[in-house]
Design a protein around this motif. Structure first.
Motif, PDB file in Angstrom:
ATOM      1  N   SER A  28      80.713  33.906  38.133  1.00 34.41           N
ATOM      2  CA  SER A  28      80.216  32.487  38.613  1.00 34.41           C
ATOM      3  C   SER A  28      81.380  31.815  39.623  1.00 34.41           C
ATOM      4  O   SER A  28      80.935  31.270  40.585  1.00 34.41           O
ATOM      5  N   ALA A  29      82.577  32.012  39.340  1.00 31.65           N
ATOM      6  CA  ALA A  29      83.766  31.612  40.088  1.00 31.65           C
ATOM      7  C   ALA A  29      83.456  32.260  41.686  1.00 31.65           C
ATOM      8  O   ALA A  29      83.730  31.967  42.738  1.00 31.65           O
ATOM      9  N   ALA A  30      83.307  33.609  41.473  1.00 31.75           N
ATOM     10  CA  ALA A  30      82.709  34.386  42.763  1.00 31.75           C
ATOM     11  C   ALA A  30      81.811  33.977  43.421  1.00 31.75           C
ATOM     12  O   ALA A  30      81.643  33.533  44.833  1.00 31.75           O
ATOM     13  N   ASP A  31      80.621  33.561  42.734  1.00 25.57           N
ATOM     14  CA  ASP A  31      79.382  32.924  43.311  1.00 25.57           C
ATOM     15  C   ASP A  31      79.711  31.864  43.948  1.00 25.57           C
ATOM     16  O   ASP A  31      79.219  31.392  44.960  1.00 25.57           O
ATOM     17  N   ILE A  32      80.604  30.999  43.396  1.00 26.49           N
ATOM     18  CA  ILE A  32      80.816  29.592  43.939  1.00 26.49           C
ATOM     19  C   ILE A  32      81.628  29.730  45.102  1.00 26.49           C
ATOM     20  O   ILE A  32      81.342  28.884  46.181  1.00 26.49           O
ATOM     21  N   TRP A  62      77.992  24.743  42.046  1.00 25.85           N
ATOM     22  CA  TRP A  62      79.073  24.303  41.299  1.00 25.85           C
ATOM     23  C   TRP A  62      78.241  23.334  40.181  1.00 25.85           C
ATOM     24  O   TRP A  62      78.577  23.359  38.816  1.00 25.85           O
ATOM     25  N   ASP A  63      77.327  22.579  40.761  1.00 18.10           N
ATOM     26  CA  ASP A  63      76.608  21.634  39.658  1.00 18.10           C
ATOM     27  C   ASP A  63      75.950  22.434  38.637  1.00 18.10           C
ATOM     28  O   ASP A  63      75.515  22.248  37.594  1.00 18.10           O
ATOM     29  N   LYS A  67      77.620  23.023  34.135  1.00 21.64           N
ATOM     30  CA  LYS A  67      76.978  22.827  33.037  1.00 21.64           C
ATOM     31  C   LYS A  67      77.279  23.662  32.025  1.00 21.64           C
ATOM     32  O   LYS A  67      77.598  23.345  30.895  1.00 21.64           O
ATOM     33  N   TRP A  68      77.243  24.907  32.110  1.00 17.14           N
ATOM     34  CA  TRP A  68      77.863  25.910  31.028  1.00 17.14           C
ATOM     35  C   TRP A  68      79.360  25.943  30.765  1.00 17.14           C
ATOM     36  O   TRP A  68      79.948  26.332  30.085  1.00 17.14           O
ATOM     37  N   TRP A  69      79.876  25.929  32.228  1.00 19.69           N
ATOM     38  CA  TRP A  69      81.497  26.000  32.046  1.00 19.69           C
ATOM     39  C   TRP A  69      81.959  24.844  31.115  1.00 19.69           C
ATOM     40  O   TRP A  69      82.976  25.001  30.562  1.00 19.69           O
ATOM     41  N   THR A  83      87.043  16.253  41.262  1.00 22.29           N
ATOM     42  CA  THR A  83      87.897  15.512  42.294  1.00 22.29           C
ATOM     43  C   THR A  83      88.304  16.002  43.435  1.00 22.29           C
ATOM     44  O   THR A  83      88.082  15.445  44.494  1.00 22.29           O
ATOM     45  N   SER A  84      88.488  17.311  43.455  1.00 19.79           N
ATOM     46  CA  SER A  84      88.568  18.030  44.777  1.00 19.79           C
ATOM     47  C   SER A  84      87.587  18.436  45.456  1.00 19.79           C
ATOM     48  O   SER A  84      87.352  18.183  46.552  1.00 19.79           O
ATOM     49  N   PHE A  85      86.376  18.468  44.918  1.00 20.90           N
ATOM     50  CA  PHE A  85      85.147  18.490  45.696  1.00 20.90           C
ATOM     51  C   PHE A  85      84.889  16.985  46.131  1.00 20.90           C
ATOM     52  O   PHE A  85      84.373  17.116  47.467  1.00 20.90           O
ATOM     53  N   SER A  86      85.123  15.804  45.523  1.00 19.58           N
ATOM     54  CA  SER A  86      84.977  14.577  46.355  1.00 19.58           C
ATOM     55  C   SER A  86      85.840  14.509  47.428  1.00 19.58           C
ATOM     56  O   SER A  86      85.527  13.747  48.364  1.00 19.58           O
TER      57      SER A  86
END
Length: 126
Positions: A28-32, A62-63, A67-69, A83-86
């Protein structure tokens, strides 16, 4: 004897579940982060429309994964990523290439760092 077999089965299940979770986190990190290079290129070319469009795709991913992370990792890490996304979003909206590119790198590091910290290793144990 039954208890030892039961303990071995439980241990094997927990160990297998742990490996599955780590693999899922890595995937999922690679997907994001797969679109980060496109965002970076768009920022460097000052193509703000494309950068914002790609960033929105990453935010949607990411959203979904968040949820499962949240069930697996420390919530402080999730807060750092949010915060970094914002910040990245604001820097993109203000068309600041230096700050947007820098914060995008920080965001990528936060996301890629999570699977590494969750892996079973001597560094994480001691």
């Amino acid at each position: 004897m039954k208890y030892y077999i039961l303990l071995i089965v439980i241990f094997a299940f927990v160990l297998g579940l742990g490996f599955f979770v780590i693999a899922a986190l890595s995937q999922s990190a690679a997907d994001i982060t797969e679109n980060f290079e496109k965002i970076s290129t768009a920022i460097n070319n000052e193509d703000w429309q494309k950068a914002n469009a790609e960033f929105l795709l990453v935010k949607e991913k990411w959203d979904r994964h968040k949820k499962w992370w949240a069930m697996i990792i420390d919530h402080h890490e999730i807060d750092n990523i949010d915060t970094s996304f914002s910040r990245t979003n604001e820097y993109l909206n203000h068309r600041n290439p230096a700050l947007a590119g820098g914060e995008l790198s920080v965001l990528k590091q936060f996301i890629k760092h999570i699977p590494e910290t969750e892996k079973i290793s001597w560094e994480n144990i001691f």
